[in-house]
Design a protein around this motif. Structure first.
Motif, mmCIF file in Angstrom:
data_model
loop_
_atom_site.group_PDB
_atom_site.id
_atom_site.type_symbol
_atom_site.label_atom_id
_atom_site.label_comp_id
_atom_site.label_asym_id
_atom_site.label_seq_id
_atom_site.Cartn_x
_atom_site.Cartn_y
_atom_site.Cartn_z
ATOM 1 N N ARG A 1 54.419 39.260 7.698
ATOM 2 C CA ARG A 1 54.054 40.676 7.549
ATOM 3 C C ARG A 1 54.891 41.598 8.423
ATOM 4 N N GLU A 2 55.325 41.136 9.609
ATOM 5 C CA GLU A 2 56.098 42.034 10.473
ATOM 6 C C GLU A 2 57.440 42.398 9.857
ATOM 7 N N LEU A 3 58.034 41.479 9.089
ATOM 8 C CA LEU A 3 59.295 41.793 8.418
ATOM 9 C C LEU A 3 59.069 42.770 7.272
ATOM 10 N N LEU A 4 57.968 42.614 6.552
ATOM 11 C CA LEU A 4 57.630 43.570 5.496
ATOM 12 C C LEU A 4 57.387 44.952 6.092
ATOM 13 N N MET A 5 56.685 44.995 7.216
ATOM 14 C CA MET A 5 56.409 46.285 7.856
ATOM 15 C C MET A 5 57.697 46.926 8.389
ATOM 16 N N LEU A 6 58.596 46.122 8.943
ATOM 17 C CA LEU A 6 59.869 46.647 9.428
ATOM 18 C C LEU A 6 60.681 47.231 8.275
ATOM 19 N N ALA A 7 60.779 46.504 7.175
ATOM 20 C CA ALA A 7 61.532 47.001 6.015
ATOM 21 C C ALA A 7 60.952 48.313 5.522
ATOM 22 N N TYR A 8 59.639 48.378 5.444
ATOM 23 C CA TYR A 8 58.991 49.601 4.976
ATOM 24 C C TYR A 8 59.213 50.758 5.948
ATOM 25 N N LYS A 9 59.118 50.491 7.232
ATOM 26 C CA LYS A 9 59.285 51.545 8.231
ATOM 27 C C LYS A 9 60.704 52.118 8.199
ATOM 28 N N VAL A 10 61.700 51.241 8.090
ATOM 29 C CA VAL A 10 63.092 51.688 8.149
ATOM 30 C C VAL A 10 63.559 52.273 6.813
#
Length: 195
Positions: free
Chosen positions: A177-186
């Motif tokens: 989930r942290e990679l999904l959240m990073l992609a979404y944030k950036v």
């Protein structure tokens, strides 16, 4: 009616003849009533991958783009929506420029390119990165084969260049989930797709 309304059939690494057959089928199905999702055209995906970044794709048949071959594929440009290439391959620039001249959108995938090679690919016309975080170079992977100074790869270039859209495999198995959240944030909702 409520699920996939349209799609791009996508090939993989295969023989030249198989790719031509695939493109012919996509041309025939484009605009046909399939009884389901509408076929918009092809995603020409493989054989122009970096061997080391092939992921689950077959190793046999991976090759760099050469004009004698890809010009035959681009005879189907009216039915190719997007094409993927690893920009570090010899001939990649020519392939991207030939695709763009015919209106085919270009993506990078299955690549161990450096940040500088990605910067060049953006200049050629690459505008999308396939499956962020998967089968691509990053600082850590490039560090295994290079000395200082450390350099960025496809992952860092994807996050840096606003011109690039991308996608994440959001199946709960490929990425935490942290990679999904990073992609979404950036990248934000307008430059990120879920696959």
């Amino acid at each position: 009616r409520h699920g996939t309304t349209s799609l791009l059939p996508t090939c993989t690494v295969a023989s030249h003849e198989q790719h031509l057959t695939f493109l012919g089928l996509c041309r025939r199905m484009k605009g046909e009533d399939t009884g389901g999702a509408r076929v918009l055209g092809a995603h020409f995906y493989g054989p122009y991958f970096a061997y080391e970044a092939r992921g689950a794709h077959p190793a046999a048949g991976i090759r760099p783009p050469v004009p004698q071959e890809y010009e035959q594929y681009l005879a189907y440009a009216d039915s190719i929506v997007t094409a993927t290439v690893a920009p570090e391959l010899p001939g990649a620039e020519g392939f991207v420029r030939a695709c763009r001249a015919k209106g085919v959108r270009c993506t990078t995938g299955h690549s161990h390119a450096t940040f500088e090679q990605m910067e060049a690919a953006v200049r050629w016309g690459v505008r999308h990165i396939d499956h962020l975080f998967c089968a691509m170079s990053d600082r850590a992977r490039l560090r295994q084969t290079q000395t200082y100074p450390m350099r960025g790869g496809v992952m860092e270039a994807t996050l840096f260049f606003d011109e690039l859209t991308t996608e994440v495999i959001a199946d709960g198995k490929h990425l935490q989930r942290e990679l999904l959240m990073l992609a979404y944030k950036v990248k934000g909702p307008d430059r990120l797709a879920l696959v």
